[in-house]
Design a protein around this motif. Structure first.
Motif, PDB file in Angstrom:
ATOM      1  N   SER A 194       0.828  -1.212   0.000  1.00  0.00           N
ATOM      2  CA  SER A 194       0.000   0.000   0.000  1.00  0.00           C
ATOM      3  C   SER A 194       0.858   1.255   0.000  1.00  0.00           C
ATOM      4  O   SER A 194       0.505   2.261  -0.645  1.00  0.00           O
ATOM      5  CB  SER A 194      -0.911   0.010   1.240  1.00  0.00           C
ATOM      6  N   ILE A 195       1.980   1.209   0.724  1.00  0.00           N
ATOM      7  CA  ILE A 195       2.879   2.369   0.783  1.00  0.00           C
ATOM      8  C   ILE A 195       3.470   2.642  -0.594  1.00  0.00           C
ATOM      9  O   ILE A 195       3.487   3.788  -1.074  1.00  0.00           O
ATOM     10  CB  ILE A 195       3.998   2.139   1.817  1.00  0.00           C
ATOM     11  N   PHE A 196       3.936   1.585  -1.261  1.00  0.00           N
ATOM     12  CA  PHE A 196       4.502   1.752  -2.606  1.00  0.00           C
ATOM     13  C   PHE A 196       3.433   2.247  -3.586  1.00  0.00           C
ATOM     14  O   PHE A 196       3.706   3.091  -4.444  1.00  0.00           O
ATOM     15  CB  PHE A 196       5.111   0.442  -3.095  1.00  0.00           C
ATOM     16  N   ALA A 197       2.217   1.693  -3.468  1.00  0.00           N
ATOM     17  CA  ALA A 197       1.140   2.114  -4.368  1.00  0.00           C
ATOM     18  C   ALA A 197       0.803   3.586  -4.167  1.00  0.00           C
ATOM     19  O   ALA A 197       0.590   4.326  -5.141  1.00  0.00           O
ATOM     20  CB  ALA A 197      -0.096   1.242  -4.134  1.00  0.00           C
ATOM     21  N   SER A 201       4.721   3.806  -7.118  1.00  0.00           N
ATOM     22  CA  SER A 201       5.758   2.882  -7.599  1.00  0.00           C
ATOM     23  C   SER A 201       5.231   1.456  -7.590  1.00  0.00           C
ATOM     24  O   SER A 201       4.183   1.163  -6.998  1.00  0.00           O
ATOM     25  CB  SER A 201       7.020   2.985  -6.740  1.00  0.00           C
ATOM     26  N   SER A 202       5.959   0.541  -8.216  1.00  0.00           N
ATOM     27  CA  SER A 202       5.534  -0.846  -8.326  1.00  0.00           C
ATOM     28  C   SER A 202       5.700  -1.573  -6.995  1.00  0.00           C
ATOM     29  O   SER A 202       6.795  -1.599  -6.422  1.00  0.00           O
ATOM     30  CB  SER A 202       6.359  -1.549  -9.414  1.00  0.00           C
ATOM     31  N   THR A 207       8.711  -4.633  -2.955  1.00  0.00           N
ATOM     32  CA  THR A 207       8.800  -5.729  -1.994  1.00  0.00           C
ATOM     33  C   THR A 207       9.966  -6.664  -2.323  1.00  0.00           C
ATOM     34  O   THR A 207      10.595  -7.222  -1.422  1.00  0.00           O
ATOM     35  CB  THR A 207       7.486  -6.530  -1.947  1.00  0.00           C
ATOM     36  N   THR A 208      10.273  -6.820  -3.610  1.00  0.00           N
ATOM     37  CA  THR A 208      11.432  -7.633  -3.993  1.00  0.00           C
ATOM     38  C   THR A 208      12.723  -6.975  -3.510  1.00  0.00           C
ATOM     39  O   THR A 208      13.626  -7.650  -2.987  1.00  0.00           O
ATOM     40  CB  THR A 208      11.478  -7.817  -5.517  1.00  0.00           C
ATOM     41  N   ILE A 266      11.121   7.995  -5.625  1.00  0.00           N
ATOM     42  CA  ILE A 266      12.512   7.661  -5.290  1.00  0.00           C
ATOM     43  C   ILE A 266      12.741   7.730  -3.785  1.00  0.00           C
ATOM     44  O   ILE A 266      13.374   6.851  -3.181  1.00  0.00           O
ATOM     45  CB  ILE A 266      13.487   8.605  -6.026  1.00  0.00           C
ATOM     46  N   LEU A 267      12.205   8.780  -3.147  1.00  0.00           N
ATOM     47  CA  LEU A 267      12.404   8.954  -1.699  1.00  0.00           C
ATOM     48  C   LEU A 267      11.729   7.846  -0.900  1.00  0.00           C
ATOM     49  O   LEU A 267      12.277   7.364   0.094  1.00  0.00           O
ATOM     50  CB  LEU A 267      11.890  10.319  -1.250  1.00  0.00           C
TER      51      LEU A 267
END
Length: 372
Positions: A194-197, A201-202, A207-208, A266-267
């Motif tokens: 959820s944070i990446f979304a 970002s992907s 997660t990888t 990026i951050l």
């Protein structure tokens, strides 16, 4: 050792309940049993390792347990992108079954055997652990003297934990568990996608990357733990986690002001990788190592139960509240985490003792002297 058997019963039952689940109640039941098993394992395994290893390599050996955990989590992050959750649950039973077999070949803790008066088995177990030709006479004498001193004290009850002579150890134990969990690890781990979304970002890439970064970070702690000590490593790791949380908070603050979406992405990725690299290096394992060292053997069970309860209860609070806090202020929640991680540095500097290079008996004696 008996507790480790119980751990595997809980974990295998939990994974099988999830695999065969026909509805939400089965999933809840499986997750509950896994919770019991993992909570026991988080404390029992470091305690066992601390009790059987020589003082010069105790920290590194205990840190190796966290490396194994990180490798397992990373593996599940990877294959979780390819397999269904039922298959993942079935795979989860494999290491549990391997450990069941392995327990037949693991010696009992010499200190526990000494505590319950099984003298011959105590010396035999210690000799087996140190090697056939090792001279264990001095270590045997130290453990025996300390055990005899404890036997002069009446059998400890749970309320004895709050005796003044255990106050410092209890404050350190509860304080570290509370602060490290409120530093946000459960929230960031469970809601990483959820944070990446939210950052644009992907989630798969993010997660990888998280899975990859944790392995070398955890591996480094094996060498750093007995080289620099617990206190410096924990302080540096907490400061690094503080920086990572601050970068994520700053990214979402920029997003709130509709500033440079590419910089936000990026951050956030950088902040999460910084957070988890430092968490894996010291914040994740060092508190458990310290817990395994600072409590005397007569209260180790009740003290371990208390700090484990505090750890997982705080983890539940953070996991439950994170989504609401993230919706309230995606930037604010990470600035809160940054502040708490920063406070760990001060807590360690003021209250946490250095345990590197000392026997468990020496550590426990020094904890009592600090109160005098």
């Amino acid at each position: 050792m008996q507790t480790m058997w119980i751990v595997e019963v809980f974990c295998i039952t939990g994974w099988l309940a999830i695999f065969f689940a026909k509805g939400a109640w089965w999933l809840d039941f499986g997750r509950l049993f896994l919770g019991f098993g993992i909570a026991l394992q988080c404390y029992v395994v470091p305690v066992y390792i601390a009790e059987i290893t020589p003082k010069t390599i105790r920290g590194g050996c205990t840190a190796a347990n966290q490396l194994s955990v990180c490798c397992g989590l990373s593996l599940m992050f990877f294959i979780g992108n390819l397999l269904s959750w039922r298959t993942l649950a079935l795979i989860g039973t494999i290491p549990c079954l391997l450990q069941v077999v392995g327990l037949f070949f693991v010696p009992e803790s010499p200190r526990w055997l000494a505590k319950i008066g099984r003298e011959k088995e105590f010396e035999a177990s210690l000799q087996r652990l140190r090697g056939k030709n090792a001279n264990i006479s001095q270590e045997v004498a130290e453990i025996r003297d300390y055990t005899e001193m404890l036997q002069q004290i009446s059998e400890s009850k749970f309320l004895d934990l709050f005796d003044r002579k255990y106050a410092h150890a209890l404050i350190v134990g509860v304080g570290l568990m509370l602060l490290t969990q409120f530093g946000g690890t459960s929230g960031v781990s469970f809601y990483a996608s959820s944070i990446f979304a939210r950052a644009g970002s992907s989630a798969t890439v993010g997660t990888t990357a998280m899975a990859i970064i944790q392995i070398p970070s955890s591996a480094s702690s094996i060498f750093l733990m007995d080289t620099f000590g617990r206190r410096p490593l924990l302080m540096v790791a907490s400061a690094g986690a503080c920086l990572g949380s601050f970068l994520i908070g700053l990214a979402f603050l920029l997003q709130d002001f509709h500033q440079q979406q590419e910089l936000v992405t990026i951050l956030v990725l950088t902040g999460i990788l910084v957070y988890f690299s430092f968490f894996s290096m010291g914040m994740g394992n060092t508190p458990w190592i310290i817990m395994s060292e600072i409590f005397p053997i007569n209260i180790k069970g009740s003290a371990g139960s208390l700090v484990t309860l505090v750890n997982w209860f705080c983890s539940w609070i953070v996991s439950y509240a994170f989504n609401f806090l993230f919706e309230w202020s995606s930037a604010g929640v990470f600035f809160i985490f940054a502040g708490i991680c920063g406070s760990i540095v001060l807590f360690v500097a003021k209250l946490v003792p250095e345990t590197k290079g000392q026997t468990l008996e020496e550590i426990q004696e020094s904890m009592i002297h600090l109160l005098k």
